[in-house]
Design a protein around this motif. Sequence first.
Motif, short mmCIF file in Angstrom:
data_model
loop_
_atom_site.label_atom_id
_atom_site.label_comp_id
_atom_site.label_asym_id
_atom_site.label_seq_id
_atom_site.Cartn_x
_atom_site.Cartn_y
_atom_site.Cartn_z
N GLN A 1 0.95 -1.18 -0.04
CA GLN A 1 0.04 -0.03 0.08
C GLN A 1 0.91 1.24 0.02
O GLN A 1 0.37 2.32 -0.52
CB GLN A 1 -0.85 -0.09 1.26
N ALA A 2 1.99 1.11 0.48
CA ALA A 2 2.93 2.31 0.74
C ALA A 2 4.50 1.73 0.55
O ALA A 2 4.68 0.56 0.98
CB ALA A 2 2.81 3.30 1.69
N ILE A 3 5.38 2.51 0.09
CA ILE A 3 6.74 2.23 0.19
C ILE A 3 7.56 3.30 0.87
O ILE A 3 7.06 4.81 0.76
CB ILE A 3 7.46 1.64 -1.11
N GLY A 4 8.72 3.19 1.56
CA GLY A 4 9.71 3.92 1.70
C GLY A 4 11.07 3.68 1.26
O GLY A 4 11.18 2.46 0.78
N LEU A 5 11.92 4.49 1.48
CA LEU A 5 13.29 4.31 0.87
C LEU A 5 14.44 4.80 2.16
O LEU A 5 13.94 5.90 2.66
CB LEU A 5 13.58 5.09 -0.19
N THR A 6 15.35 3.99 2.38
CA THR A 6 16.29 4.42 3.52
C THR A 6 17.08 5.35 2.60
O THR A 6 17.29 5.15 1.15
CB THR A 6 16.97 3.19 3.94
N SER A 7 17.87 6.21 3.14
CA SER A 7 18.80 7.17 2.12
C SER A 7 19.98 7.77 3.43
O SER A 7 19.71 7.43 4.64
CB SER A 7 18.08 8.34 1.89
N ARG B 1 22.82 -1.29 -3.18
CA ARG B 1 23.67 -2.23 -2.52
C ARG B 1 23.78 -1.70 -0.80
O ARG B 1 24.24 -2.55 -0.07
CB ARG B 1 24.98 -2.80 -2.99
N LEU B 2 23.25 -0.69 -0.65
CA LEU B 2 23.44 -0.16 0.78
C LEU B 2 21.94 0.16 1.36
O LEU B 2 21.64 0.05 2.57
CB LEU B 2 24.30 0.85 0.92
N ASP B 3 21.12 0.69 0.49
CA ASP B 3 19.94 1.19 0.85
C ASP B 3 18.68 0.23 0.57
O ASP B 3 19.18 -0.75 0.09
CB ASP B 3 19.41 2.58 0.43
N LYS B 4 17.47 0.45 1.25
CA LYS B 4 16.41 -0.56 1.09
C LYS B 4 15.31 0.16 0.76
O LYS B 4 15.03 1.41 0.93
CB LYS B 4 16.31 -1.18 2.28
N VAL B 5 14.51 -0.92 0.06
CA VAL B 5 13.05 -0.25 0.02
C VAL B 5 12.28 -0.88 1.16
O VAL B 5 12.36 -1.85 1.45
CB VAL B 5 12.19 -0.89 -1.55
N LEU B 6 11.46 -0.06 1.91
CA LEU B 6 10.62 -0.46 2.84
C LEU B 6 9.22 -0.48 2.43
O LEU B 6 8.60 0.21 2.07
CB LEU B 6 10.75 0.44 4.14
#
Length: 145
Positions: free
Chosen positions: A84-90, A98-103
């Motif tokens: 329903q929603a996503i976030g990104l680490t930064s 290779r370091l960050d993620k999709v939440l």
Amino acid sequence: MKRLMIAVLCASLAACASSGRLGSDQRLALYRAHAGAPQSDMPFQGNLNGWNELGDSALAVWTRPGQAFLLELTGPCPDLPYAQAIGLTSRVGRVSARLDKVLVRGPGPGPQMPCYIGSIRPLDVKALRTSEQQLRHAQAQARED
């Protein structure tokens, strides 16, 4: 060349003409065809202008109306097609491969599922929109025939 790719993409799949929608694999192929070379990171100021899931291992994210990126994940992210929603680490205004993620936030109250970003590729948004319009036109013609 792109016109041929669109024709092959749609003609090779009977479901394209009959259902009127492209499946995740076909949408991913279309986005890959309009993606540039992989880059190590992308700008991110904390807000997304939009996003599209492209199966369980890729998505397109818009950081501005005319700027988008294809994110391919390091493995399947099972909740992505139902998110329903996503976030990104930064870090410091940049999302890094290779370091960050999709939440991923699913329908329930449970925890976010982190999915690691394997590659980041800029998208040619204008060419992508043109190809999508051509596909819709081809689908409409196929339904009429």
